[in-house]
Design a protein around this motif. Structure first.
Motif, PDB file in Angstrom:
ATOM      1  N   VAL A 166       0.870  -1.178   0.000  1.00 29.86           N
ATOM      2  CA  VAL A 166       0.000   0.000   0.000  1.00 29.86           C
ATOM      3  C   VAL A 166       0.907   1.228   0.000  1.00 29.86           C
ATOM      4  CG1 VAL A 166      -1.760   1.293   1.238  1.00 29.86           C
ATOM      5  CG2 VAL A 166      -1.811  -1.209   1.268  1.00 29.86           C
ATOM      6  N   SER A 167       0.837   2.019  -1.038  1.00 28.80           N
ATOM      7  CA  SER A 167       1.694   3.201  -1.120  1.00 28.80           C
ATOM      8  C   SER A 167       0.912   4.450  -0.720  1.00 28.80           C
ATOM      9  CB  SER A 167       2.274   3.360  -2.529  1.00 28.80           C
ATOM     10  OG  SER A 167       1.266   3.605  -3.484  1.00 28.80           O
ATOM     11  N   MET A 168       1.557   5.292   0.073  1.00 30.90           N
ATOM     12  CA  MET A 168       0.933   6.513   0.566  1.00 30.90           C
ATOM     13  C   MET A 168       2.012   7.441   1.105  1.00 30.90           C
ATOM     14  SD  MET A 168      -0.661   4.926   4.098  1.00 30.90           S
ATOM     15  CE  MET A 168      -0.765   6.448   5.048  1.00 30.90           C
ATOM     16  N   GLN A 169       1.677   8.700   1.237  1.00 34.98           N
ATOM     17  CA  GLN A 169       2.637   9.630   1.819  1.00 34.98           C
ATOM     18  C   GLN A 169       2.793   9.356   3.314  1.00 34.98           C
ATOM     19  OE1 GLN A 169       3.138  13.702   0.386  1.00 34.98           O
ATOM     20  NE2 GLN A 169       1.215  13.458  -0.712  1.00 34.98           N
ATOM     21  N   ASP A 170       3.969   9.671   3.821  1.00 32.57           N
ATOM     22  CA  ASP A 170       4.296   9.428   5.221  1.00 32.57           C
ATOM     23  C   ASP A 170       3.523  10.385   6.121  1.00 32.57           C
ATOM     24  OD1 ASP A 170       5.445   8.974   7.685  1.00 32.57           O
ATOM     25  OD2 ASP A 170       7.511   9.037   6.956  1.00 32.57           O
ATOM     26  N   PRO A 171       2.670   9.868   7.020  1.00 31.46           N
ATOM     27  CA  PRO A 171       1.918  10.750   7.920  1.00 31.46           C
ATOM     28  C   PRO A 171       2.811  11.605   8.813  1.00 31.46           C
ATOM     29  CG  PRO A 171       0.939   8.568   7.878  1.00 31.46           C
ATOM     30  CD  PRO A 171       2.248   8.456   7.156  1.00 31.46           C
ATOM     31  N   LEU A 172       4.060  11.200   9.005  1.00 36.84           N
ATOM     32  CA  LEU A 172       4.959  12.005   9.829  1.00 36.84           C
ATOM     33  C   LEU A 172       5.401  13.274   9.110  1.00 36.84           C
ATOM     34  CD1 LEU A 172       7.208   9.257  11.459  1.00 36.84           C
ATOM     35  CD2 LEU A 172       5.046  10.235  12.275  1.00 36.84           C
ATOM     36  N   GLY A 173       5.233  13.306   7.799  1.00 36.93           N
ATOM     37  CA  GLY A 173       5.621  14.482   7.034  1.00 36.93           C
ATOM     38  C   GLY A 173       4.480  15.130   6.289  1.00 36.93           C
ATOM     39  N   LYS A 174       3.279  14.570   6.408  1.00 37.69           N
ATOM     40  CA  LYS A 174       2.118  15.072   5.672  1.00 37.69           C
ATOM     41  C   LYS A 174       0.970  15.272   6.651  1.00 37.69           C
ATOM     42  CE  LYS A 174       0.165  16.044   1.653  1.00 37.69           C
ATOM     43  NZ  LYS A 174       0.621  17.178   0.820  1.00 37.69           N
ATOM     44  N   PRO A 175       0.805  16.491   7.178  1.00 34.48           N
ATOM     45  CA  PRO A 175      -0.216  16.718   8.199  1.00 34.48           C
ATOM     46  C   PRO A 175      -1.632  16.375   7.766  1.00 34.48           C
ATOM     47  CG  PRO A 175       1.308  18.576   8.094  1.00 34.48           C
ATOM     48  CD  PRO A 175       1.623  17.685   6.929  1.00 34.48           C
ATOM     49  N   SER A 176      -1.934  16.455   6.474  1.00 32.96           N
ATOM     50  CA  SER A 176      -3.296  16.142   6.040  1.00 32.96           C
ATOM     51  C   SER A 176      -3.647  14.684   6.341  1.00 32.96           C
ATOM     52  CB  SER A 176      -3.469  16.431   4.551  1.00 32.96           C
ATOM     53  OG  SER A 176      -2.609  15.641   3.759  1.00 32.96           O
ATOM     54  N   TYR A 177      -2.637  13.819   6.478  1.00 40.81           N
ATOM     55  CA  TYR A 177      -2.917  12.419   6.787  1.00 40.81           C
ATOM     56  C   TYR A 177      -3.290  12.241   8.254  1.00 40.81           C
ATOM     57  CZ  TYR A 177      -1.721  10.595   2.212  1.00 40.81           C
ATOM     58  OH  TYR A 177      -1.742  10.294   0.860  1.00 40.81           O
ATOM     59  N   THR A 178      -2.594  12.932   9.156  1.00 39.28           N
ATOM     60  CA  THR A 178      -2.996  12.850  10.561  1.00 39.28           C
ATOM     61  C   THR A 178      -4.337  13.550  10.764  1.00 39.28           C
ATOM     62  OG1 THR A 178      -1.618  14.790  11.059  1.00 39.28           O
ATOM     63  CG2 THR A 178      -0.666  12.624  11.478  1.00 39.28           C
ATOM     64  N   ASP A 179      -4.600  14.609   9.990  1.00 40.47           N
ATOM     65  CA  ASP A 179      -5.932  15.228  10.034  1.00 40.47           C
ATOM     66  C   ASP A 179      -6.985  14.232   9.566  1.00 40.47           C
ATOM     67  OD1 ASP A 179      -4.651  17.512  10.846  1.00 40.47           O
ATOM     68  OD2 ASP A 179      -4.976  18.622   8.978  1.00 40.47           O
ATOM     69  N   TRP A 180      -6.656  13.446   8.540  1.00 35.11           N
ATOM     70  CA  TRP A 180      -7.580  12.407   8.063  1.00 35.11           C
ATOM     71  C   TRP A 180      -7.906  11.421   9.188  1.00 35.11           C
ATOM     72  CZ3 TRP A 180      -5.511   7.425   5.577  1.00 35.11           C
ATOM     73  CH2 TRP A 180      -6.566   6.555   5.260  1.00 35.11           C
ATOM     74  N   PHE A 181      -6.874  10.986   9.903  1.00 31.72           N
ATOM     75  CA  PHE A 181      -7.115  10.061  11.011  1.00 31.72           C
ATOM     76  C   PHE A 181      -8.088  10.688  12.015  1.00 31.72           C
ATOM     77  CE2 PHE A 181      -2.443   8.490  10.476  1.00 31.72           C
ATOM     78  CZ  PHE A 181      -2.794   7.812   9.321  1.00 31.72           C
ATOM     79  N   ASN A 182      -7.845  11.934  12.367  1.00 32.67           N
ATOM     80  CA  ASN A 182      -8.678  12.586  13.375  1.00 32.67           C
ATOM     81  C   ASN A 182     -10.098  12.841  12.866  1.00 32.67           C
ATOM     82  OD1 ASN A 182      -8.370  13.538  16.167  1.00 32.67           O
ATOM     83  ND2 ASN A 182      -9.058  15.497  15.332  1.00 32.67           N
TER      84      ASN A 182
END
Length: 368
Positions: A166-182
């Motif tokens: 599964v390829s995706m941007q690193d959540p540690l460097g892409k805040p929109s991914y941690t926002d997605w989690f929240n």
């Protein structure tokens, strides 16, 4: 009730409680006032802002320069300029709503302005602050390797079959991914839980407080291929000659590479419960700008079909409900927007405040 003018000249629009009265708003007066102000400087995280600024300048005869700049750089520039009293940035389109809500707006560095004559057409949740567009990040597959998407349920991404694929941007460097989690935890947790039961025929039992946390932990421990860009994530899925089956989470804008670079990206429509998430771009006017009327006029332009057209071609969805995606938009996401988890700024402050927690959570559970 405090009133003040936002335009100069014989026709005045009245600003009441932070917003212009719709019946008093005079677009022609705003245009005339804007023409007497210094040239406009606009930043956005997409290069399409260059085309937008050129279109604005051609339409109104007002000099405007659009420059591509990452959200973090835009914010640093705004803070530095306002604090120094040397404001050079007039309008900023920032693809980090949580940071704008958590930092720029409360500190008074910027203001949000909704065009009064367009307000009724703008989604209520996109008015405070003004969300100009939403950028779908969607699960994709390689149409050369599969007839249809091999993933029908989001929990499959956590299974051994897809370990490391599964390829995706690193959540540690892409805040929109941690926002997605929240945002998932805030607005779709019941759906994530129900999708688990639909997949495995039993209720989710977990050590975590939410189904979203259980999913994120399982995804992280399944060793996804982490990249530093959407382009790299898309390459892993569907670059020419790719023979290893991957699925990826990438921006809808990457589908333009199907024609431009020979990619074979396909949209994973119908995934239970979501096919991805949208990251919003907030449009703000910098406090202390020397061109406040031109800045407002550009925000008005950006909320029209004509103004946002360069970004709509990349699958970015205007918050103006009368503005659709072009028929030839390559991803086809326009037909599946109800399957996307759309960003809700109501919990933007919580997104901002929990970023470090989500990053730590991901770091703890990630395994290759």
């Amino acid at each position: 009730m405090k009133l003040r003018s936002i335009v100069t000249g014989t026709a005045l629009a009245l600003l009441v409680s932070g917003g212009v009265l719709a019946q008093d708003f005079d677009l022609e007066a705003l245009i005339e006032a804007a023409k007497s102000e210094p040239p406009l400087t606009i930043y956005d995280s997409t290069g399409k802002i260059v085309d937008m600024a050129e279109g604005f300048a051609a339409k109104y005869g007002i000099e405007a320069t659009g420059t591509k700049s990452k959200a973090t750089a835009q914010m640093e520039t705004i803070i530095r300029e306002v604090r120094s009293g040397n404001v050079q940035t007039d309008v900023s389109l920032i693809s980090d709503p949580a940071a704008v809500i958590g930092q720029l707006l409360p500190a008074g560095f910027v203001e949000s302005w909704v065009p009064p004559d367009l307000e009724a057409d703008i989604l209520p949740e996109a008015r405070d602050p003004l969300l100009v567009v939403s950028s779908p990040n969607i699960f994709t597959y390689n149409t050369n390797l599969f007839e249809t998407c091999p993933i029908s349920n989001i929990w499959q991404l956590t299974e051994p079959e897809w370990k490391g694929r599964v390829s995706m941007q690193d959540p540690l460097g892409k805040p929109s991914y941690t926002d997605w989690f929240n945002q998932m935890r805030s607005y779709a947790d019941d759906k994530i839980k129900a999708a688990y039961e639909a997949r495995y025929g039993k209720p989710l039992e977990s050590e975590f407080e939410s189904a979203t946390e259980a999913f994120v932990a399982a995804l992280a421990s399944n060793g996804p291929l982490l990249t530093d860009s959407d382009s790299s994530a898309a390459e892993a899925v569907a670059a020419p000659g790719q023979t290893e089956p991957f699925v990826g989470l990438v921006s809808a804008a990457k589908f333009r590479d199907n024609e431009g670079a020979g990619f074979t990206l396909g949209l994973c429509a119908g995934m239970d419960p979501i096919i991805g998430f949208s990251n919003a771009t907030v449009g703000v006017i910098v406090k202390g700008t020397n061109s406040p009327n031109a800045a407002r006029l550009f925000m008005h332009y950006a909320m029209t079909a004509e103004g946002i057209a360069p970004q709509a071609q990349d699958g970015k969805v205007s918050s103006n409900t009368t503005v659709g995606l072009p028929d030839d938009e390559p991803s086809g996401v326009g037909a599946h927007l109800d399957e996307v988890l759309h960003y809700n700024p109501a919990t933007g402050l919580d997104d901002w405040e929990t970023r470090q927690d989500w990053q730590d959570f991901w770091r703890i559970h990630y395994s290759r």
